[in-house]
Design a protein around this motif. Structure first.
Motif, PDB file in Angstrom:
ATOM      1  N   GLU A   9      62.152  90.992 -12.696  1.00  0.00           N
ATOM      2  CA  GLU A   9      63.330  91.566 -12.045  1.00  0.00           C
ATOM      3  C   GLU A   9      62.973  92.621 -10.997  1.00  0.00           C
ATOM      4  OE1 GLU A   9      66.790  92.223 -14.828  1.00  0.00           O
ATOM      5  OE2 GLU A   9      65.280  91.682 -16.337  1.00  0.00           O
ATOM      6  N   ILE A  16      58.695  87.180  -4.453  1.00  0.00           N
ATOM      7  CA  ILE A  16      59.832  86.312  -4.782  1.00  0.00           C
ATOM      8  C   ILE A  16      59.839  85.089  -3.868  1.00  0.00           C
ATOM      9  CG2 ILE A  16      62.362  86.126  -4.699  1.00  0.00           C
ATOM     10  CD1 ILE A  16      62.447  89.105  -5.568  1.00  0.00           C
ATOM     11  N   HIS A 256      73.369  91.354  -9.158  1.00  0.00           N
ATOM     12  CA  HIS A 256      71.971  90.960  -8.976  1.00  0.00           C
ATOM     13  C   HIS A 256      71.837  89.465  -9.282  1.00  0.00           C
ATOM     14  CE1 HIS A 256      70.451  95.143  -8.739  1.00  0.00           C
ATOM     15  NE2 HIS A 256      71.395  95.418  -9.625  1.00  0.00           N
ATOM     16  N   ASN A 258      69.619  86.166 -10.058  1.00  0.00           N
ATOM     17  CA  ASN A 258      68.301  85.826 -10.611  1.00  0.00           C
ATOM     18  C   ASN A 258      67.606  84.849  -9.666  1.00  0.00           C
ATOM     19  OD1 ASN A 258      68.289  87.416 -13.001  1.00  0.00           O
ATOM     20  ND2 ASN A 258      69.751  85.996 -13.921  1.00  0.00           N
ATOM     21  N   GLU A 259      67.161  85.404  -8.522  1.00  0.00           N
ATOM     22  CA  GLU A 259      66.702  84.555  -7.420  1.00  0.00           C
ATOM     23  C   GLU A 259      65.322  83.953  -7.650  1.00  0.00           C
ATOM     24  OE1 GLU A 259      65.870  86.416  -3.646  1.00  0.00           O
ATOM     25  OE2 GLU A 259      65.651  88.378  -4.567  1.00  0.00           O
ATOM     26  N   ASP A 260      64.637  84.370  -8.694  1.00  0.00           N
ATOM     27  CA  ASP A 260      63.384  83.684  -9.008  1.00  0.00           C
ATOM     28  C   ASP A 260      63.656  82.296  -9.597  1.00  0.00           C
ATOM     29  OD1 ASP A 260      64.478  85.226 -11.109  1.00  0.00           O
ATOM     30  OD2 ASP A 260      62.580  85.314 -12.198  1.00  0.00           O
ATOM     31  N   ARG A 308      70.483  92.685   0.524  1.00  0.00           N
ATOM     32  CA  ARG A 308      69.480  93.439  -0.240  1.00  0.00           C
ATOM     33  C   ARG A 308      69.735  94.928  -0.055  1.00  0.00           C
ATOM     34  NH1 ARG A 308      65.631  90.127  -2.231  1.00  0.00           N
ATOM     35  NH2 ARG A 308      65.393  88.108  -1.180  1.00  0.00           N
ATOM     36  N   ARG A 315      66.089  97.162  -9.920  1.00  0.00           N
ATOM     37  CA  ARG A 315      65.949  95.716  -9.698  1.00  0.00           C
ATOM     38  C   ARG A 315      65.836  95.444  -8.200  1.00  0.00           C
ATOM     39  NH1 ARG A 315      69.167  96.640 -13.959  1.00  0.00           N
ATOM     40  NH2 ARG A 315      68.717  95.488 -15.883  1.00  0.00           N
ATOM     41  N   LEU A 317      66.023  92.200  -7.010  1.00  0.00           N
ATOM     42  CA  LEU A 317      66.647  90.897  -6.768  1.00  0.00           C
ATOM     43  C   LEU A 317      67.776  91.014  -5.747  1.00  0.00           C
ATOM     44  CD1 LEU A 317      66.874  89.873 -10.536  1.00  0.00           C
ATOM     45  CD2 LEU A 317      65.225  88.994  -8.872  1.00  0.00           C
TER      46      LEU A 317
END
Length: 433
Positions: A9, A16, A256, A258-260, A308, A315, A317
């Protein structure tokens, strides 16, 4: 602030992006080789996975829509054999065939961790007692949040929806500290609590995680004040994974993502053109690590923007703004596009109004007519006519500024509009009736 998977995170943007590209290329190979729909579509467009060499190249890939999922009902979008599917969920299918979603064992492990992330961000710990008032069954919300909460180590009460007085008794007796449901139902719980002669001091709630429908700051402040909690928003959709796509932290300044595990874009809903970060449009999501049912550039129909910032929670993300509505919630009144969320936004600064309203659209001769029924406080409803007219004029002017049209507004007494345990219905379009 606490995190569930701190290293994941708090990655740098470059880390990323690299991870996203690796997972995207793996996903593209999986769908091209294992999903007939994507194999045929890519061939038709002369696209192969090898041609996608950067994240920017994703714009060359086709969109996936809900109709594509319906056309391949029930299992045509699965990328693994049915013997590897350990869970099946689906949407309600109220406007046609339901969309069916499958999960492998590894998908369920991923899902638990992603939901745990957003729950921890919203304040939940292993010491909490989590009261889940979402419907259980094929709907992903109940089970998704249930297993996420258990994964953290919290105690879970799977109450499901309905029988609100019983829910309140359970909250009192079992000392529920976290409430999970739709924001509409949270307001209904608050009203029922008060009708029972109780206050927020008679229950033990600390946090509320709400989702499944758009809701604004007026609703948030009302829920927080009446239930004595910190209320955060979370976002997900069955087709992508269910809850666990994104969630607010306790600073409540955007969700946020969870872009991973999900690559997000915002597009112009009319042209499909990718918009720069910060511009508002339709959210598009590509899954990066789903095994059973990966989706490429899925059009969510949700209106938001992505950006962003340096969030105080730590975090890194990317964030999304609370969705302000859906492209398919849009109503066109005499050529003007109107979203129910615009009505809520216009009303939030006006005293003596409540978050409860219903939009009626009718024909008056050849023209469309829009009428809004709005619940107001008892003080105003029983106040003198002059005071009511002042507030009515103020509301009408505010709505005109926000919508570009002047609707007819009718003030109605408290608790007179229908309440919803699931997603709130805001529009009744009578033009086709």
């Amino acid at each position: 602030m606490k995190m569930w998977q701190m290293s994941d995170e708090t990655m740098s943007v470059s880390e990323i992006k690299q991870l996203q590209l690796e997972r995207l290329q793996s996903t593209l190979n999986r769908v091209y080789n294992n999903v007939e729909f994507y194999h045929n579509l890519f061939n038709k467009l002369n696209i192969t996975p090898e041609k996608i060499k950067s994240l920017d190249d994703i714009k060359h890939l086709p969109f996936t829509t809900k109709q594509d999922l319906r056309d391949n009902y029930p299992y045509g979008m699965f990328a693994v054999p049915l013997k590897d599917i350990v869970r099946i969920h689906s949407s309600s299918g109220t406007t046609g065939k339901p969309t069916v979603v499958g999960y492998t064992k590894r998908d369920l492990e991923l899902w638990k961790n992603l939901v745990a992330r957003i729950m921890v961000a919203g304040g939940v710990t292993k010491d909490d007692i989590v009261h889940i008032a979402f419907t259980y069954g094929l709907f992903t919300g109940g089970f998704g949040l249930h297993y996420g909460a258990e994964h953290i180590g919290a105690s879970v009460i799977p109450v499901s929806s309905g029988n609100t007085r019983r829910q309140i008794m359970i909250m009192q007796d079992y000392r529920s500290s976290v409430l999970i449901c739709t924001p509409s139902y949270a307001l209904h719980i608050a009203e029922t609590l008060e009708s029972m002669g109780l206050t927020k001091d008679d229950i033990h709630l600390k946090y509320g995680l709400f989702g499944s429908e758009p809701w604004g700051e007026k609703i948030r402040s009302e829920i927080e004040n009446r239930l004595g909690i910190i209320a955060t928003d979370n976002y997900g959709l069955s087709e992508i994974i269910g809850p666990g796509v994104a969630g607010e932290c306790l600073y409540k300044n955007g969700l946020h993502i969870n872009e991973d595990h999900f690559y997000v874009e915002v597009i112009d809903p009319e042209t499909g053109e990718v918009l720069p970060e910060g511009e508002k449009g339709e959210l598009v999501i590509t899954t990066l690590s789903k095994e059973a049912m990966p989706l490429i550039r899925y059009r969510t129909r949700d209106i938001t923007r992505i950006y962003r910032d340096n969030c105080k929670c730590g975090r890194t993300l990317i964030k999304m703004e609370k969705p302000s509505g859906r492209t398919d919630d849009m109503i066109i009144v005499n050529g003007v596009n109107v979203f129910p969320s615009q009505v809520e936004e216009a009303l939030k600064e006006i005293e003596d109004t409540t978050p409860h309203f219903m939009i009626y659209v009718r024909k008056k001769g050849a023209l469309d007519m829009m009428e809004i029924h709005l619940e107001v406080s008892e003080n105003l409803f029983f106040d003198e006519m002059k005071r009511q007219k002042e507030v009515l004029d103020k509301i009408t002017e505010k709505l005109f500024n926000y919508l570009g049209i002047k609707p007819k507004v009718k003030l109605v007494e408290p608790k007179s509009l229908e309440r919803f345990e699931g997603k709130a219905k805001r529009v009744i379009d009578e033009r086709q009736q």
